[in-house]
Design an enzyme around this catalytic site. Structure first.
Site, PDB file in Angstrom:
ATOM      1  N   GLY A 124      37.142  46.233  22.153  1.00  0.00           N
ATOM      2  CA  GLY A 124      38.340  46.178  23.078  1.00  0.00           C
ATOM      3  C   GLY A 124      38.128  46.388  24.579  1.00  0.00           C
ATOM      4  O   GLY A 124      38.581  45.699  25.276  1.00  0.00           O
ATOM      5  N   CYS A 125      37.101  47.228  25.009  1.00  0.00           N
ATOM      6  CA  CYS A 125      36.696  47.401  26.325  1.00  0.00           C
ATOM      7  C   CYS A 125      36.058  46.219  26.923  1.00  0.00           C
ATOM      8  O   CYS A 125      36.250  45.879  28.077  1.00  0.00           O
ATOM      9  CB  CYS A 125      35.886  48.610  26.392  1.00  0.00           C
TER      10      CYS A 125
END
Length: 156
Positions: free
Chosen positions: A43-44
């Site tokens: 996600g990051c």
């Protein structure tokens, strides 16, 4: 999250090269300050790459993009190089700034409770005042939502 209309907490943190960066360095420019849990997680990485892909649009609007996590300077250096990230990544291993911006929260994952950074974004105006808060943002749409907001402010 902190309230819209309040002064953004001042800070100085090291960038991926270890150089000190202060929020006050950007007075006169709008700042997108986004907090994320960890370098090199799916996600990051998607969130950072979306900011990287849109970076030219942010610069055209004279907007500074700053990502903050509790990762080390060395981790940020590798993360930025691997993903060709053109914007600032700041290291906050003691989570002083993360806590000052009220994004260090209790999180639940698979029934386990722990403390961590909640993916959140602040837009700070040219005078250092919080203009917009975006709690619990989605990594894939965060950059586009900010650009849409900025566009709407420019052309109501």
């Amino acid at each position: 999250m902190l309230d819209v209309g309040t002064k953004a907490p001042a800070f100085t943190l090291p960038d991926k090269e270890g150089n000190p960066v202060s929020l006050s360095d950007f007075l006169g420019q709008k700042v997108v300050l986004y907090f994320y849990p960890r370098d090199n997680t799916s996600g990051c990485t998607r969130q950072a790459c979306a900011f990287g892909a849109a970076y030219g649009q942010f610069r055209a609007k004279n907007v500074v993009v700053i990502g903050v996590s509790k990762d080390t300077v060395a981790s940020h250096q590798k993360f930025a190089a691997k993903n060709e990230l053109p914007f600032l990544l700041l290291s906050d291993p003691e989570h002083q700034v993360i806590e000052a911006y009220d994004v260090w929260k209790e999180k639940k994952l698979y029934g386990k409770v722990s403390m961590g950074t909640v993916r959140s974004t602040y837009i700070i105006d040219e005078q250092g005042i919080i203009e917009k808060t975006m709690p619990k943002v989605k990594p894939d749409t965060n950059a586009a939502e900010i650009l849409a907001y900025l566009e709407e402010k420019e052309n109501p």
